[in-house]
Design an enzyme around this catalytic site. Structure first.
Site, PDB file in Angstrom:
ATOM      1  N   ARG A 239       3.487   4.433   2.064  1.00 37.41           N
ATOM      2  CA  ARG A 239       4.389   3.536   3.213  1.00 37.41           C
ATOM      3  C   ARG A 239       3.756   2.289   3.686  1.00 37.41           C
ATOM      4  NH1 ARG A 239       7.908   6.858   2.377  1.00 37.41           N
ATOM      5  NH2 ARG A 239       8.736   8.689   3.784  1.00 37.41           N
ATOM      6  N   GLU A 268      10.723  -2.497   6.536  1.00 37.07           N
ATOM      7  CA  GLU A 268      11.506  -2.417   5.412  1.00 37.07           C
ATOM      8  C   GLU A 268      12.866  -2.245   5.845  1.00 37.07           C
ATOM      9  OE1 GLU A 268       9.508   0.236   2.721  1.00 37.07           O
ATOM     10  OE2 GLU A 268      11.249   1.644   2.878  1.00 37.07           O
ATOM     11  N   HIS A 286      11.694   0.084  -2.366  1.00 32.66           N
ATOM     12  CA  HIS A 286      11.473   1.437  -2.145  1.00 32.66           C
ATOM     13  C   HIS A 286      12.207   2.417  -3.294  1.00 32.66           C
ATOM     14  CE1 HIS A 286      10.341   4.344   1.327  1.00 32.66           C
ATOM     15  NE2 HIS A 286      10.673   5.099   0.246  1.00 32.66           N
TER      16      HIS A 286
HETATM   17  C1  DGY Z   1      10.224  10.163   0.833  1.00 33.25           C
HETATM   18  O1  DGY Z   1      10.508  11.254   0.225  1.00 33.25           O
HETATM   19  O2  DGY Z   1       9.337  10.157   1.896  1.00 33.25           O
HETATM   20  C2  DGY Z   1      10.399   8.802   0.172  1.00 33.25           C
HETATM   21  O3  DGY Z   1       9.878   7.590   0.565  1.00 33.25           O
HETATM   22  C3  DGY Z   1      11.876   8.674   0.338  1.00 33.25           C
HETATM   23  O4  DGY Z   1      12.636   7.996  -0.969  1.00 33.25           O
END
Ligand code: DGY
Length: 319
Positions: A239, A268, A286
């Protein structure tokens, strides 16, 4: 008999939407517009379940205002920092996620970022596409090898372990820091550090694979970056809020860090624009879980959670 109503907050892969509409009175979002909190509450009126994504912020305030009909909130993600779990529990709403569905896909993206950063993938693409490639030279766009280097993995859960497995094949020695040390069978020779500072000091490449939480917010700040070896590479598939952008950008600009590979960003898609000017930042939008198979699997797991709760059974993947 009326079928249960499931609010699906974002446009999901066709196979997932097909199953949702087969089994439920599914309220889909074909235009994929992001709901405001008020619009989400309005859309949830009379619904039994919500299938959400990380774009929906399920705050305590929002949970408090959800209709009494909602029994389960299932997120199409492994990350769940966007859900106030305690607030859900207080209202007897089951919160659930999709752990394990995107392990392989995300670990593969971590390797892509590592290679892209270490081998100057962005500069190379630019040179070719702009017609600036004048032919082979012995000193053009030199990157660095992996062999003999140390990969520090912060967060040795499923994805961290899958990154380690791949990285071993590239000749990297694996070090890690985790809340708890893994059993030897899972460690597979990886060297445990009981604190992050110790891990940082040996991380020629640092891969961030821990969950986002108030404790990990800005964990890679200026002081942490100073502890990394000079010329280290940072990779983040977890993250964006775990990185202090200004500190990372400064370190990439002055050469303290060789490069970064980033798939996730604070705020983002509105990442700090200073990243865009950095040739040594290999950036992706992402894409961690973005494969056809993985996104279907995530959707099916999210629906499995809803199926179970609405049938009076425990969710297979509760939070
Ligand atoms: C998650 O599963 O947390 C991812 O970041 C979403 O793509």
């Amino acid at each position: 008999m009326a079928r249960p109503v499931v609010l699906v907050t974002r446009k999901l892969p066709p196979a997932v939407e097909a199953r949702a509409t087969r089994d439920y009175d599914a309220r889909l979002n074909p235009d994929d517009r992001i709901y405001t909190a008020d619009a989400l509450l309005a859309a949830a009126a009379g619904a039994d379940a919500m299938l959400i994504c990380t774009s929906e912020k399920i705050t305590a305030d929002l949970v408090g205002r959800l209709p009494a009909s909602i029994k389960v909130i299932s997120t199409f993600s492994v990350g769940y920092e966007h859900i106030d779990i305690a607030a859900c529990r207080a209202r007897d709403i089951v919160a659930a996620n999709t752990p394990g569905a995107m392990t392989e896909a995300t670990a593969n993206i971590a390797m892509l970022l590592m290679l892209g950063a270490a081998r100057r993938g962005y500069e190379a693409q630019q040179m070719v596409r702009r017609g600036e490639w004048k032919g082979w030279t012995s000193t053009m766009l030199l990157g660095v090898d992996f062999s003999g280097k140390r990969l520090g993995i912060f967060g040795m859960g499923r994805i961290g372990q899958a990154v380690a497995q791949r990285a071993r094949g590239f000749g990297l020695t694996i070090h890690y820091h985790n809340r708890r040390r893994l059993p030897a069978g899972e460690e597979q020779g990886a060297i445990f550090h009981d604190n992050l500072d110790s891990l940082l000091a040996v991380s020629d490449i640092l891969s961030i694979n821990a969950p986002s939480s108030p404790e990990t917010r800005h964990i890679l700040n200026a002081a942490a970056i100073a502890r990394l070896p000079d010329g280290a590479i940072v990779v983040n598939t977890a993250r964006g809020d775990m990185v202090e952008d200004a500190a990372l950008i400064a370190a990439l600009t002055c050469g303290k860090l060789r490069a970064a590979g980033l798939d996730v960003f604070a705020g983002e898609p509105n990442l700090d624009p200073a990243y865009l000017a950095l040739p040594n930042a290999y950036l992706l939008p992402h894409l961690g879980s973005a494969t056809i198979e993985t996104r279907d699997r995530m959707g099916f797991m999210a629906l499995d959670n809803i199926d179970a709760v609405l049938a009076g059974r425990p969710a297979p993947h509760p939070l």
